[in-house]
Design an enzyme around this catalytic site. Structure first.
Site, PDB file in Angstrom:
ATOM      1  N   TRP A 102       0.716  -1.429  -0.081  1.00 16.03           N
ATOM      2  CA  TRP A 102      -0.014  -0.130  -0.058  1.00 16.03           C
ATOM      3  C   TRP A 102       0.761   1.123  -0.044  1.00 16.03           C
ATOM      4  CZ3 TRP A 102      -4.324  -0.633  -1.867  1.00 16.03           C
ATOM      5  CH2 TRP A 102      -5.193  -1.761  -1.638  1.00 16.03           C
ATOM      6  N   ASP A 172      -1.433   6.538   6.378  1.00 20.67           N
ATOM      7  CA  ASP A 172      -2.662   5.616   6.060  1.00 20.67           C
ATOM      8  C   ASP A 172      -2.981   4.465   7.205  1.00 20.67           C
ATOM      9  OD1 ASP A 172      -4.238   3.610   4.827  1.00 20.67           O
ATOM     10  OD2 ASP A 172      -3.008   3.423   2.948  1.00 20.67           O
ATOM     11  N   LYS A 196     -12.143  -1.650   6.662  1.00 21.43           N
ATOM     12  CA  LYS A 196     -11.204  -2.606   7.337  1.00 21.43           C
ATOM     13  C   LYS A 196     -11.717  -2.673   8.803  1.00 21.43           C
ATOM     14  CE  LYS A 196      -9.054  -2.859   3.381  1.00 21.43           C
ATOM     15  NZ  LYS A 196      -8.049  -2.129   3.006  1.00 21.43           N
TER      16      LYS A 196
END
Ligand SMILES: *Cc1c(COP(=O)(O)O)cnc(C)c1O
Length: 361
Positions: A102, A172, A196
């Site tokens: 990511w 993030d 999530k």
């Protein structure tokens, strides 16, 4: 009906209590004669949902007044592009600390707009660790420094996010937000797709230091302008009301369970149990992430060969455990242990792992 133990990486498990409440309210929201998704986002009912959700999220995460909260229609990837447009001038340097998949996506999304610089990377070692702070080479002129708090695919997490220099720290937190206490004041910006650990897919959260909203950034449409979004309470256009409402129910549930301190305790307990099972298997199960960087939220592991990996996925599914297939980029197995995954689910998984090893080891 029976619900499985859901270890999916995202979209992921939601608490049963949240789903039941949403079901009960679906046709007639609080005596209005309509579903919350059939009501105007500017009407008093949804405005109350939105205000309560922000207030509860501020309580849950101890968000100080110095920081604004946005509820966004775009997920985490969208924010990775928007933050470049909002906070960096065209071609300005941005420092990226690269600790997994990511982190690289974040660079890719920013690349058309800024001078992407890799301040540190653990890629050469196969993303089995986070780059240690003394290796970071920060640019003096960077608009911001970007880190990925938890790498959902590689299972690598910053247990403590290091202090940076003058440039604000952007992080993030898609897969670890609300899993433990966090000093929000240390960050210029925190963002997360909700699917999530916060709620359903289709909504994201951005927590941004208000003074940064005065930055000029780059030419962009008003809809991409964070300052305009803050000024209009995230309602420049029709927001994803259903997702926002579900996120609100989930935040309320987390507060009721004891807040982030309680989820930190459960996350330790769940991840410790699973890593102990892996490490105690005599090499049948393997996780190669450095001990101090092992994620509490996503635990990837491998069996001796790909055929056994596939058998593990099939047999665990038959035993009532879903979502355990590893990401295609790394293969193997991955168990995601988000806040809505109960301790009993992990105990069941550990028991299954022991049994599986006895039969196939
Ligand atoms: C899932 C994930 C993303 C991507 O989120 P989208 O909402 O699909 O854009 C980004 N970063 C991390 C750490 C993630 O886990």
């Amino acid at each position: 009906m029976s619900r499985a133990f859901n270890f999916s990486a995202g979209p992921a498990a939601l608490p049963e209590a949240v789903l039941v409440r949403a079901r009960d309210e679906l046709l007639d929201w609080h005596g209005t004669g309509a579903s919350i998704v059939e009501l105007s986002h500017r009407g008093p009912e949804f405005m109350q949902v939105a205000a309560d959700t922000e207030a509860n999220l501020r309580t849950l995460l101890s968000i100080p007044d110095s920081h604004a909260v946005l509820f966004t229609a775009g997920g985490a990837t969208t924010q990775q592009a928007l933050m470049a447009l909002n906070f960096a001038t065209p071609g300005q340097a941005v420092d990226f600390v690269v600790s997994g998949h990511w982190s690289k996506v974040a660079m890719k999304q920013a690349a058309p707009y800024v001078d992407v610089r890799i301040a540190a990377s653990s890629e050469a070692g196969g993303f089995r660790d986070v780059p240690s702070r003394d290796e970071w080479k920060l640019s003096p002129d960077a608009a911001y420094v970007h880190v990925t708090a938890n790498e959902t695919i590689h299972g690598v997490e910053f247990r403590d996010i290091p202090v940076v220099g003058n440039a604000p720290l952007f992080a993030d937190f898609s897969s670890s937000i609300a899993s433990g206490p966090l000093d929000v004041s240390k960050f210029g910006l925190i963002y997360a797709g909700a699917q999530k650990n916060l709620g359903p897919v289709g909504v994201g959260v951005v927590i941004v230091r208000r003074d940064l909203l005065e930055r000029v950034g780059q030419p962009r449409a008003n809809i991409f302008n964070y300052a305009s979004q803050v000024a209009s309470d995230s309602m420049l256009n029709t927001p994803p009301t259903w997702n926002w409402y579900l996120l609100g129910l989930n935040v309320k549930w987390m507060l009721g369970e004891g807040g982030v301190a309680e989820f930190a305790r459960r996350s330790e307990r769940k991840s410790n149990a699973l890593y102990a099972a892996i490490d105690g298997s005599g090499g049948f199960y393997r996780n190669e992430v450095a001990a101090n960087a092992r994620s509490r939220m996503n635990v990837p592991f491998f069996l001796p060969d790909a055929e056994l990996d596939a058998r593990f996925v099939a047999e665990s599914r038959a035993a009532g455990m879903i979502g355990l297939k590893g990401h295609k980029a790394v293969g193997g197995i991955r168990a995601s242990l988000y806040n809505a995954v109960p301790v009993e689910a992990v105990d069941a998984l550990v028991g299954f792992m022991r049994d599986f090893q006895q039969r196939h080891g």
